[in-house]
Design a protein around this motif. Structure first.
Motif, PDB file in Angstrom:
ATOM      1  N   UNK A   4     135.782  93.226  56.039  1.00  0.00           N
ATOM      2  CA  UNK A   4     136.653  93.414  57.062  1.00  0.00           C
ATOM      3  C   UNK A   4     138.322  93.807  56.617  1.00  0.00           C
ATOM      4  N   UNK A   5     138.294  94.172  55.348  1.00  0.00           N
ATOM      5  CA  UNK A   5     139.824  94.724  54.854  1.00  0.00           C
ATOM      6  C   UNK A   5     139.755  96.295  54.522  1.00  0.00           C
ATOM      7  N   UNK A   6     140.683  96.841  55.007  1.00  0.00           N
ATOM      8  CA  UNK A   6     140.913  98.230  54.686  1.00  0.00           C
ATOM      9  C   UNK A   6     141.185  98.181  53.169  1.00  0.00           C
ATOM     10  N   UNK A   7     140.732  99.338  52.755  1.00  0.00           N
ATOM     11  CA  UNK A   7     140.984  99.692  51.320  1.00  0.00           C
ATOM     12  C   UNK A   7     142.285  99.533  50.819  1.00  0.00           C
ATOM     13  N   UNK A   8     143.294 100.350  51.527  1.00  0.00           N
ATOM     14  CA  UNK A   8     144.761  99.944  51.129  1.00  0.00           C
ATOM     15  C   UNK A   8     145.036  98.172  51.087  1.00  0.00           C
ATOM     16  N   UNK A   9     144.922  97.766  52.162  1.00  0.00           N
ATOM     17  CA  UNK A   9     145.091  96.267  52.111  1.00  0.00           C
ATOM     18  C   UNK A   9     144.570  95.607  50.818  1.00  0.00           C
ATOM     19  N   UNK A  10     143.235  95.980  50.622  1.00  0.00           N
ATOM     20  CA  UNK A  10     142.611  95.257  49.620  1.00  0.00           C
ATOM     21  C   UNK A  10     143.334  95.540  48.105  1.00  0.00           C
ATOM     22  N   UNK A  11     143.766  96.760  47.981  1.00  0.00           N
ATOM     23  CA  UNK A  11     144.363  97.242  46.800  1.00  0.00           C
ATOM     24  C   UNK A  11     145.642  96.558  46.593  1.00  0.00           C
ATOM     25  N   UNK A  12     146.359  96.320  47.787  1.00  0.00           N
ATOM     26  CA  UNK A  12     147.738  95.640  47.540  1.00  0.00           C
ATOM     27  C   UNK A  12     147.494  94.286  47.311  1.00  0.00           C
ATOM     28  N   UNK A  13     146.597  93.624  47.952  1.00  0.00           N
ATOM     29  CA  UNK A  13     146.320  92.101  47.842  1.00  0.00           C
ATOM     30  C   UNK A  13     145.829  91.855  46.378  1.00  0.00           C
ATOM     31  N   UNK A  14     145.020  92.905  45.890  1.00  0.00           N
ATOM     32  CA  UNK A  14     144.549  92.685  44.548  1.00  0.00           C
ATOM     33  C   UNK A  14     145.892  92.801  43.518  1.00  0.00           C
ATOM     34  N   UNK A  15     146.572  93.797  43.655  1.00  0.00           N
ATOM     35  CA  UNK A  15     147.584  93.829  42.958  1.00  0.00           C
ATOM     36  C   UNK A  15     148.361  92.611  42.735  1.00  0.00           C
ATOM     37  N   UNK A  16     148.919  92.327  43.866  1.00  0.00           N
ATOM     38  CA  UNK A  16     149.678  91.336  43.983  1.00  0.00           C
ATOM     39  C   UNK A  16     149.443  90.047  43.203  1.00  0.00           C
ATOM     40  N   UNK A  17     147.920  89.615  43.666  1.00  0.00           N
ATOM     41  CA  UNK A  17     147.369  88.369  42.886  1.00  0.00           C
ATOM     42  C   UNK A  17     146.782  88.694  41.426  1.00  0.00           C
ATOM     43  N   UNK A  18     146.488  89.748  40.815  1.00  0.00           N
ATOM     44  CA  UNK A  18     145.998  89.893  39.442  1.00  0.00           C
ATOM     45  C   UNK A  18     147.257  90.598  38.656  1.00  0.00           C
ATOM     46  N   UNK A  19     148.031  91.455  39.362  1.00  0.00           N
ATOM     47  CA  UNK A  19     149.098  91.956  38.503  1.00  0.00           C
ATOM     48  C   UNK A  19     148.735  93.504  38.124  1.00  0.00           C
ATOM     49  N   UNK A  20     147.405  93.853  38.555  1.00  0.00           N
ATOM     50  CA  UNK A  20     147.082  95.277  38.028  1.00  0.00           C
ATOM     51  C   UNK A  20     146.291  95.603  39.156  1.00  0.00           C
ATOM     52  N   UNK A  21     146.110  96.834  39.315  1.00  0.00           N
ATOM     53  CA  UNK A  21     144.898  97.667  40.124  1.00  0.00           C
ATOM     54  C   UNK A  21     143.762  97.315  40.184  1.00  0.00           C
ATOM     55  N   UNK A  22     142.942  97.449  41.050  1.00  0.00           N
ATOM     56  CA  UNK A  22     141.609  97.365  40.837  1.00  0.00           C
ATOM     57  C   UNK A  22     140.823  97.915  39.857  1.00  0.00           C
ATOM     58  N   UNK A  23     140.897  99.127  39.859  1.00  0.00           N
ATOM     59  CA  UNK A  23     140.302 100.054  39.162  1.00  0.00           C
ATOM     60  C   UNK A  23     140.786  99.675  37.756  1.00  0.00           C
ATOM     61  N   UNK A  24     142.031  99.757  37.350  1.00  0.00           N
ATOM     62  CA  UNK A  24     142.333  99.138  35.852  1.00  0.00           C
ATOM     63  C   UNK A  24     141.725  97.961  35.760  1.00  0.00           C
TER      64      UNK A  24
END
Length: 70
Positions: A4-24
């Motif tokens: 239920x998450x948009x791709x952009x929202x997931x990407x932003x939250x992932x980056x905030x949580x882990x400090x890197x982009x999901x692809x990286x």
């Protein structure tokens, strides 16, 4: 999107949580796993190792390996 998450929202939250982009993060995980496989089986050919971890382009694999581990 998934869960239920948009791709952009997931990407932003992932980056905030882990400090890197999901692809990286994914690239780093794949490269680290391939390095471990190489340590365990040093006789593996680089092209076989690259293919086993999802790389069709051995040159891309080599560049990413150097970027992550060197």
């Amino acid at each position: 999107g998934i869960a239920g998450l948009s791709v952009d929202y997931f990407r932003r939250r992932f980056q905030q949580t882990f400090g890197i982009a999901p692809r990286e993060w994914l690239v780093r995980q794949r490269i680290q796993m391939s390095a471990q496989a190489l340590i365990e089986s040093p006789q593996l050919h680089i092209s076989d190792l690259a293919q086993e971890f999802g790389y069709e382009d051995i040159y891309l694999y080599s560049r990413q390996f150097k970027h992550v581990l060197v």
